[in-house]
Design an enzyme around this catalytic site. Structure first.
Site, mmCIF file in Angstrom:
data_model
loop_
_atom_site.group_PDB
_atom_site.id
_atom_site.type_symbol
_atom_site.label_atom_id
_atom_site.label_comp_id
_atom_site.label_asym_id
_atom_site.label_seq_id
_atom_site.Cartn_x
_atom_site.Cartn_y
_atom_site.Cartn_z
ATOM 1 N N ASP A 76 -17.743 8.203 28.699
ATOM 2 C CA ASP A 76 -16.380 8.031 29.226
ATOM 3 C C ASP A 76 -15.919 6.574 29.146
ATOM 4 O O ASP A 76 -15.191 6.093 30.022
ATOM 5 C CB ASP A 76 -16.301 8.524 30.690
ATOM 6 C CG ASP A 76 -16.723 9.983 30.818
ATOM 7 O OD1 ASP A 76 -16.354 10.786 29.943
ATOM 8 O OD2 ASP A 76 -17.433 10.320 31.783
ATOM 9 N N ASP A 119 -16.115 7.023 22.406
ATOM 10 C CA ASP A 119 -16.950 6.045 21.698
ATOM 11 C C ASP A 119 -18.425 6.358 21.984
ATOM 12 O O ASP A 119 -18.741 7.466 22.405
ATOM 13 C CB ASP A 119 -16.541 4.598 22.053
ATOM 14 C CG ASP A 119 -16.886 4.242 23.494
ATOM 15 O OD1 ASP A 119 -17.464 5.095 24.207
ATOM 16 O OD2 ASP A 119 -16.595 3.091 23.896
ATOM 17 N N HIS A 136 -10.728 13.097 31.127
ATOM 18 C CA HIS A 136 -11.709 12.875 32.197
ATOM 19 C C HIS A 136 -11.003 12.928 33.550
ATOM 20 O O HIS A 136 -9.926 12.342 33.708
ATOM 21 C CB HIS A 136 -12.398 11.521 32.001
ATOM 22 C CG HIS A 136 -13.425 11.265 33.048
ATOM 23 N ND1 HIS A 136 -14.641 11.920 33.052
ATOM 24 C CD2 HIS A 136 -13.404 10.494 34.153
ATOM 25 C CE1 HIS A 136 -15.331 11.536 34.117
ATOM 26 N NE2 HIS A 136 -14.602 10.672 34.807
#
Ligand code: GAR
Length: 268
Positions: free
Chosen positions: A195, A191, A159
């Site tokens: 992010d 998950d 990210h």
């Protein structure tokens, strides 16, 4: 050196991170090799990079699936093993109170696209899936079918911001417009949120007074090309452990979250 792990990659764009991983792997600096490259759009330039290196590639055209679903919701059915209640009880992409129709439309169309991705991926065995500029959020339907063991997640993302600051689609742009004097990038496990997964590694760089947004992106990408292979190497060396840790979210409560511990290199 450990045995080489098999890495699958999903991309949406030019694929410079993909290229950095391929280059490290070819140079013998990474105990990993790329076994497939998948894309959510036929326009992803990274597909050509894969072709050049004779890496199997495929595309699941998300826009097309979503458009067809919007035009004729009955025409696209979710995969037979799709359980809407299970997905809704796990997802952290939408806040509580979101319009149920919005949720149904989003998760049904996504599950159709994700089932097609999983089908393509299943042709190739892989140990780790890396998102390298893949601009689609993954839902619990997909994540649960890739991750078997909750302590050993198998999906990594890069990210373009120092998470938890600036999640979303434009990390460098958000960092720049906010007036930050430092930018950075983060590699994390994926998950059920956006992010929000356990952080594996981060890099930071200074933002100088005269830097344009393009300059910030360029500085950031240079860091990404170093950071992503490093994190993949840690995974290949089996040095990443996910553990639960208490923390204070800042509203007076205490909470628990999953964090990554990096183990020391073994002596052998
Ligand atoms: C990278 O900056 C990556 O961090 C970002 O997309 C770019 C892809 O570049 N990813 C995201 O924003 C994911 N939400 P690349 O195609 O040249 O690797």
């Amino acid at each position: 050196m450990s045995n080489k792990i098999r890495v699958g990659a999903l991309i949406s764009g030019g694929g410079t991170n993909l290229q950095a991983i391929i280059d490290r792997s070819l140079a013998g600096q990474l105990d990993a090799h790329i076994v497939f490259v998948g894309s959510d759009t036929p326009r992803a330039g990274g597909l050509e990079r894969a072709g050049k290196h004779h890496i199997p590639r495929f595309c699941v055209d998300y826009s097309d699936i979503i458009r067809r679903y919007r035009e004729d919701p009955g025409g696209i059915s979710p995969p037979p093993d799709f359980d809407m209640d299970r997905v809704l009880s796990r997802q952290h992409l939408f806040p509580p109170g979101t319009d149920p129709g919005t949720l149904t439309r989003f998760f049904t169309a996504r599950a159709a696209a994700e089932a097609a991705l999983l089908e393509q991926m299943a042709v190739h065995g892989f140990d780790l899936l890396v998102l390298a500029g893949f601009m689609r959020t993954l839902t619990p339907y997909f994540i649960d079918r890739v991750n078997g063991d909750p302590e050993k997640p198998r999906i990594m993302n890069i990210h373009p911001a120092i998470l938890p600051a600036f999640p979303g689609v434009d990390g460098y742009g958000d960092t720049y417009r906010y007036g930050c004097k430092v930018g950075g990038c983060t590699v994390h496990f994926v998950d059920y949120g956006e992010d929000s997964g356990p952080i594996i590694g981060q890099r930071a760089f200074p933002i100088a007074p005269g830097d344009s947004l393009d300059a910030v992106k360029e500085k950031g990408l240079r860091q990404e090309w170093e950071l992503y292979p490093e994190c993949i190497q840690l995974y290949a060396e089996n040095r990443l452990r996910v553990v639960r840790r208490g923390y204070a979210p800042g509203d007076g409560r205490t909470a628990e979250r999953s964090v990554v511990e990096i183990l020391a290199r073994s002596a052998s």
